[in-house]
Design an enzyme around this catalytic site. Sequence first.
Site, short mmCIF file in Angstrom:
data_model
loop_
_atom_site.label_atom_id
_atom_site.label_comp_id
_atom_site.label_asym_id
_atom_site.label_seq_id
_atom_site.Cartn_x
_atom_site.Cartn_y
_atom_site.Cartn_z
N LYS A 38 97.12 -3.71 44.78
CA LYS A 38 95.68 -3.82 44.55
C LYS A 38 95.28 -3.56 43.10
O LYS A 38 94.13 -3.79 42.73
CB LYS A 38 94.93 -2.88 45.49
C1 LIG Z 1 95.76 -3.32 51.17
C2 LIG Z 1 97.17 -3.37 51.51
C3 LIG Z 1 97.68 -4.37 52.36
C4 LIG Z 1 96.79 -5.39 53.03
O1 LIG Z 1 96.20 -6.31 52.15
P1 LIG Z 1 94.95 -7.15 52.62
O2 LIG Z 1 94.56 -7.97 51.46
O3 LIG Z 1 93.88 -6.17 53.02
O4 LIG Z 1 95.39 -7.97 53.80
C5 LIG Z 1 99.04 -4.41 52.57
N1 LIG Z 1 99.86 -3.48 52.04
C6 LIG Z 1 99.42 -2.50 51.25
C7 LIG Z 1 100.37 -1.50 50.71
C8 LIG Z 1 98.06 -2.41 50.95
O5 LIG Z 1 97.62 -1.43 50.17
#
Ligand SMILES: *Cc1c(COP(=O)(O)O)cnc(C)c1O
Length: 435
Positions: A107
């Site tokens: 993210k």
């Molecule tokens: C947020 C997250 C996800 C999921 O991603 P989305 O875009 O919400 O589907 C998967 N793995 C990790 C480690 C995350 O932080």
Amino acid sequence: MEYFSIDTPSLKASFKEAVIKGIAPDKGLYYPDHIPSLDPSFFNQIESLSPVEIGLEVMRPFTQDILSKSDLKKVLETVLDFEFPVVPLSDSIGSLELFHGPTLAFKDVGARFMAQCLGLFSEKNQAPVTVLVATSGDTGGAVANGFLGVEGVEVVILYPSGKVSPIQEKQLTTLGQNIKALEVHGSFDDCQKMVKTAFLDPEITDYKQLTSANSINVARWLPQMLYYFLAYKTLKPSLDKSGKELVFSVPSGNFGNICAGMVAREMGLPVSHFIAATNANKVVPNFMKNGTYKAEKSVATISNAMDVGDPSNFVRILQMHENEHGILEKGFSAYSFSDPQTKKAMRAIEKEHHYTTDPHGAVGYLGLLEYQKNHPNTYGVFLETAHPVKFLEVVEETLGKTLTIPKKIVEVLSKQKQATKISDYQGLKRFLMQE
Ligand SMILES: *Cc1c(COP(=O)(O)O)cnc(C)c1O
């Protein structure tokens, strides 16, 4: 490029309005009014382009009414200053490691892109904004880090008490400055509901310019496309040689990341299939099986960043496919896996490939295996969305080994947690109104 609300297509916004509002006035998610096609020559020469050059080509149409080319370039240079390697596990499987950013979570890219955009906007307007965000784990840390010290922006993060890992909690509660953490007695869904309610509460919005940094925000959502383009750049020579089709398996919670990948495909990226791999929260796998979408209460799992019972971004995926199950299923599958299956996969990957995955990546790996059973002539990439140490306890216990903790994390663990406890919407409102 304009953006429209999926719920009321006549409600339109520029990129800037969509980023600042986060969500349309009718609660709908913003969606681009068209998805541009990239020229085939871009894909032919992609190997010779730098990540920033690729980012400029891909993000320019979505931002050009608002960001000049040089502004966008500056944003991308800040955002893309780490690696996105594809680690080959076998002839037909690779792991796209998205955890080399400052908080070791994928993210980081979206959060930093959004922070840079908001910083530019508030510089030009001189109106402060409050970013309100609910996190099931990694969002909080990435957003906190991305926005730390950005002038004119205050960040308020809600997280479910006891439901994020200790490292995640430290990452979002120890920064100080313009970053405030609220520890909510409840689930991630409760946090998300409170955030949504606050956006529609005129007493708050008259007092503060609120914006969202969840993956529903277009500035967080769209830059995630770059992972898929960058992976393609890395893999193109071997794909050209083997003639295999490229498929991605994406561990999915709120479905923002996979949806961004599917936009990349709409722009021309040669990907033959997307696989959404979920944990026990299986609203989308159920939908793909029986055609009805039924939101559910989220259940807690070891891959907690994906514990989402009503994934916000799925409406965007439907929008992209004319809301037709039949069209969607041609290029998209979804599978769900239990915690015991996930742990078994983590052990198998360690044993067979000498590679350590976190629980989210392992769910992605399982999704890939399931699909490749019937599609052998594919090269499958699963997204490793977090560094294994971010889920330290479960990884060490499952694999029976001790992980080395990177320096970035050691530093954060020794810092003092600072969070305000709240238990309901009134608590959030009081907090926002007293600031
Ligand atoms: C947020 C997250 C996800 C999921 O991603 P989305 O875009 O919400 O589907 C998967 N793995 C990790 C480690 C995350 O932080």
